[in-house]
Design a protein around this motif. Structure first.
Motif, PDB file in Angstrom:
ATOM      1  N   SER A 114       0.831  -1.199   0.000  1.00  0.00           N
ATOM      2  CA  SER A 114       0.000   0.000   0.000  1.00  0.00           C
ATOM      3  C   SER A 114       0.869   1.253   0.000  1.00  0.00           C
ATOM      4  O   SER A 114       2.078   1.198   0.257  1.00  0.00           O
ATOM      5  N   GLU A 115       0.231   2.392  -0.240  1.00  0.00           N
ATOM      6  CA  GLU A 115       0.953   3.665  -0.191  1.00  0.00           C
ATOM      7  C   GLU A 115       1.530   3.891   1.208  1.00  0.00           C
ATOM      8  O   GLU A 115       2.659   4.361   1.368  1.00  0.00           O
ATOM      9  N   GLU A 116       0.744   3.550   2.223  1.00  0.00           N
ATOM     10  CA  GLU A 116       1.211   3.722   3.602  1.00  0.00           C
ATOM     11  C   GLU A 116       2.444   2.859   3.860  1.00  0.00           C
ATOM     12  O   GLU A 116       3.434   3.312   4.452  1.00  0.00           O
ATOM     13  N   ALA A 135      14.394   5.771  -6.499  1.00  0.00           N
ATOM     14  CA  ALA A 135      13.989   6.470  -7.716  1.00  0.00           C
ATOM     15  C   ALA A 135      12.477   6.552  -7.868  1.00  0.00           C
ATOM     16  O   ALA A 135      11.961   7.454  -8.545  1.00  0.00           O
ATOM     17  N   GLY A 136      11.758   5.611  -7.249  1.00  0.00           N
ATOM     18  CA  GLY A 136      10.307   5.622  -7.366  1.00  0.00           C
ATOM     19  C   GLY A 136       9.675   4.525  -6.549  1.00  0.00           C
ATOM     20  O   GLY A 136      10.338   3.564  -6.133  1.00  0.00           O
ATOM     21  N   THR A 137       8.401   4.674  -6.295  1.00  0.00           N
ATOM     22  CA  THR A 137       7.607   3.647  -5.620  1.00  0.00           C
ATOM     23  C   THR A 137       6.256   3.557  -6.328  1.00  0.00           C
ATOM     24  O   THR A 137       5.785   4.536  -6.908  1.00  0.00           O
ATOM     25  N   ARG A 138       5.656   2.386  -6.269  1.00  0.00           N
ATOM     26  CA  ARG A 138       4.317   2.209  -6.831  1.00  0.00           C
ATOM     27  C   ARG A 138       3.576   1.175  -6.013  1.00  0.00           C
ATOM     28  O   ARG A 138       4.068   0.056  -5.822  1.00  0.00           O
ATOM     29  N   ALA A 139       2.405   1.559  -5.526  1.00  0.00           N
ATOM     30  CA  ALA A 139       1.597   0.650  -4.723  1.00  0.00           C
ATOM     31  C   ALA A 139       0.947  -0.414  -5.593  1.00  0.00           C
ATOM     32  O   ALA A 139       0.740  -0.215  -6.803  1.00  0.00           O
ATOM     33  N   SER A 140       0.618  -1.525  -4.974  1.00  0.00           N
ATOM     34  CA  SER A 140      -0.044  -2.616  -5.686  1.00  0.00           C
ATOM     35  C   SER A 140      -1.497  -2.252  -6.004  1.00  0.00           C
ATOM     36  O   SER A 140      -2.152  -1.527  -5.270  1.00  0.00           O
ATOM     37  N   LEU A 141      -1.985  -2.798  -7.106  1.00  0.00           N
ATOM     38  CA  LEU A 141      -3.410  -2.712  -7.430  1.00  0.00           C
ATOM     39  C   LEU A 141      -4.206  -3.756  -6.654  1.00  0.00           C
ATOM     40  O   LEU A 141      -5.433  -3.692  -6.604  1.00  0.00           O
ATOM     41  N   ASN A 197       7.081  -5.540   4.685  1.00  0.00           N
ATOM     42  CA  ASN A 197       6.391  -5.393   5.971  1.00  0.00           C
ATOM     43  C   ASN A 197       7.366  -5.414   7.147  1.00  0.00           C
ATOM     44  O   ASN A 197       7.194  -4.672   8.115  1.00  0.00           O
ATOM     45  N   PHE A 198       8.372  -6.275   7.075  1.00  0.00           N
ATOM     46  CA  PHE A 198       9.370  -6.328   8.142  1.00  0.00           C
ATOM     47  C   PHE A 198      10.098  -4.996   8.271  1.00  0.00           C
ATOM     48  O   PHE A 198      10.191  -4.428   9.356  1.00  0.00           O
ATOM     49  N   HIS A 199      10.617  -4.499   7.151  1.00  0.00           N
ATOM     50  CA  HIS A 199      11.460  -3.305   7.205  1.00  0.00           C
ATOM     51  C   HIS A 199      10.657  -2.025   7.408  1.00  0.00           C
ATOM     52  O   HIS A 199      11.216  -1.009   7.833  1.00  0.00           O
ATOM     53  N   ALA A 200       9.359  -2.079   7.117  1.00  0.00           N
ATOM     54  CA  ALA A 200       8.494  -0.925   7.390  1.00  0.00           C
ATOM     55  C   ALA A 200       8.032  -0.911   8.840  1.00  0.00           C
ATOM     56  O   ALA A 200       7.379   0.039   9.284  1.00  0.00           O
ATOM     57  N   GLY A 201       8.352  -1.965   9.582  1.00  0.00           N
ATOM     58  CA  GLY A 201       7.959  -2.045  10.990  1.00  0.00           C
ATOM     59  C   GLY A 201       6.527  -2.482  11.210  1.00  0.00           C
ATOM     60  O   GLY A 201       5.980  -2.300  12.304  1.00  0.00           O
ATOM     61  N   LEU A 202       5.922  -3.092  10.195  1.00  0.00           N
ATOM     62  CA  LEU A 202       4.528  -3.523  10.309  1.00  0.00           C
ATOM     63  C   LEU A 202       4.384  -4.996  10.672  1.00  0.00           C
ATOM     64  O   LEU A 202       3.276  -5.459  10.948  1.00  0.00           O
ATOM     65  N   LEU A 203       5.494  -5.728  10.678  1.00  0.00           N
ATOM     66  CA  LEU A 203       5.460  -7.160  10.976  1.00  0.00           C
ATOM     67  C   LEU A 203       6.733  -7.517  11.722  1.00  0.00           C
ATOM     68  O   LEU A 203       7.829  -7.116  11.315  1.00  0.00           O
TER      69      LEU A 203
END
Length: 267
Positions: A114-116, A135-141, A197-203
């Protein structure tokens, strides 16, 4: 550095490689602007190929399949005498590559989630590696992409100037993406699963002692028993049974698989 080629485990060709060998392959392709499809497979990822001939075909056309799980690393030793000092854990491989990319000025792209999630992941990576160029990010559909959306993804990643793309769509969607988009994007594509998820601190990750003993699955199962029941309570015993047949020579798994009848891309 260890990079001793591919070896058949339940019909899926896993590379006998360590972190240094994997990093060298990825960074060489990134600098040369060459396509490279990479995934780090634990038992679940390997079993997606062992049980599905079409997905087996995809996996066996990857340039690099790292032994992510300890049971996969152990199988390389039992079946083929490849005694690796450690597994090549996808989340750690991602961090090591980000560190190298920051040192070399190699831009990366983050695709999936997700964007978050991408916002938190980007912040965490930049905190740890201040010289890293995202350089860029793109959230999943969170669904299959149309042909127009597929081309949009290709155009966006190419235009970003990234030289490496990390893909966090979950197994096996991320491997399908890396297989389908390898030549279109012309750079290393790394399917890294829960690393985002691990590196974003969500898991939370399992304690190191559990990881070293092949018990990470148990830790994750206790966190999400309903979602992970089939993965760990069904596929893990099935893996051991099928591995036993290969070890004793009672079954020689084929590594060809069945070519996909059409193209599918998860966005």
């Amino acid at each position: 550095m260890i990079d001793e080629g591919k070896h058949n485990i339940l019909g899926v060709r896993i590379n006998a490689v360590d972190y240094d060998g994997a990093i060298q392959r990825v960074m060489h392709a990134a600098k040369a602007g060459e396509p490279l499809s990479v995934s780090a497979l634990a038992v679940h990822g390997l079993m997606t190929g062992a049980l599905d001939p079409t997905h087996k075909y995809r996996l066996n056309r990857f340039d690099l399949l790292c032994p992510d799980g300890q049971p996969v690393r152990w199988a390389l030793g039992w079946l083929h005498g490849k005694r690796l000092p450690d597994r090549v854990y996808g989340p750690n491989l991602m961090l090591k590559l980000c560190e190298r990319a920051a040192q070399d000025g190699t831009p990366i792209f983050l695709f999936g989630g997700s964007e978050e999630l991408l916002g938190k992941l980007s912040e965490s990576l930049l905190d740890n590696f201040p010289g890293l160029v995202i350089a860029g990010t793109r959230a999943s559909l969170f669904r299959t992409a149309s042909e127009a959306e597929r081309q949009e993804i290709i155009d966006e990643v190419r235009a970003s100037g990234a030289r490496i793309t990390f893909v966090g769509l979950g197994c096996p969607r991320q491997e399908v993406f890396a297989y389908e988009m390898r030549d279109d994007l012309g750079m290393p594509l790394l399917a890294v699963g829960a690393a985002f998820n691990f590196h974003a601190g969500l898991l939370d990750q399992a304690p190191q002692w559990m990881q070293d003993r092949g018990l990470e699955w148990f830790y994750r199962f206790t966190k999400e028993p309903r979602r992970l029941f089939h993965r760990y309570m069904v596929l893990n015993p099935m893996y051991l049974g099928m591995l036993g047949l290969q070890l004793t020579g009672l079954k020689r798994p084929e590594a060809e698989g069945e070519r996909p009848s059409g193209r599918v891309c998860y966005g």
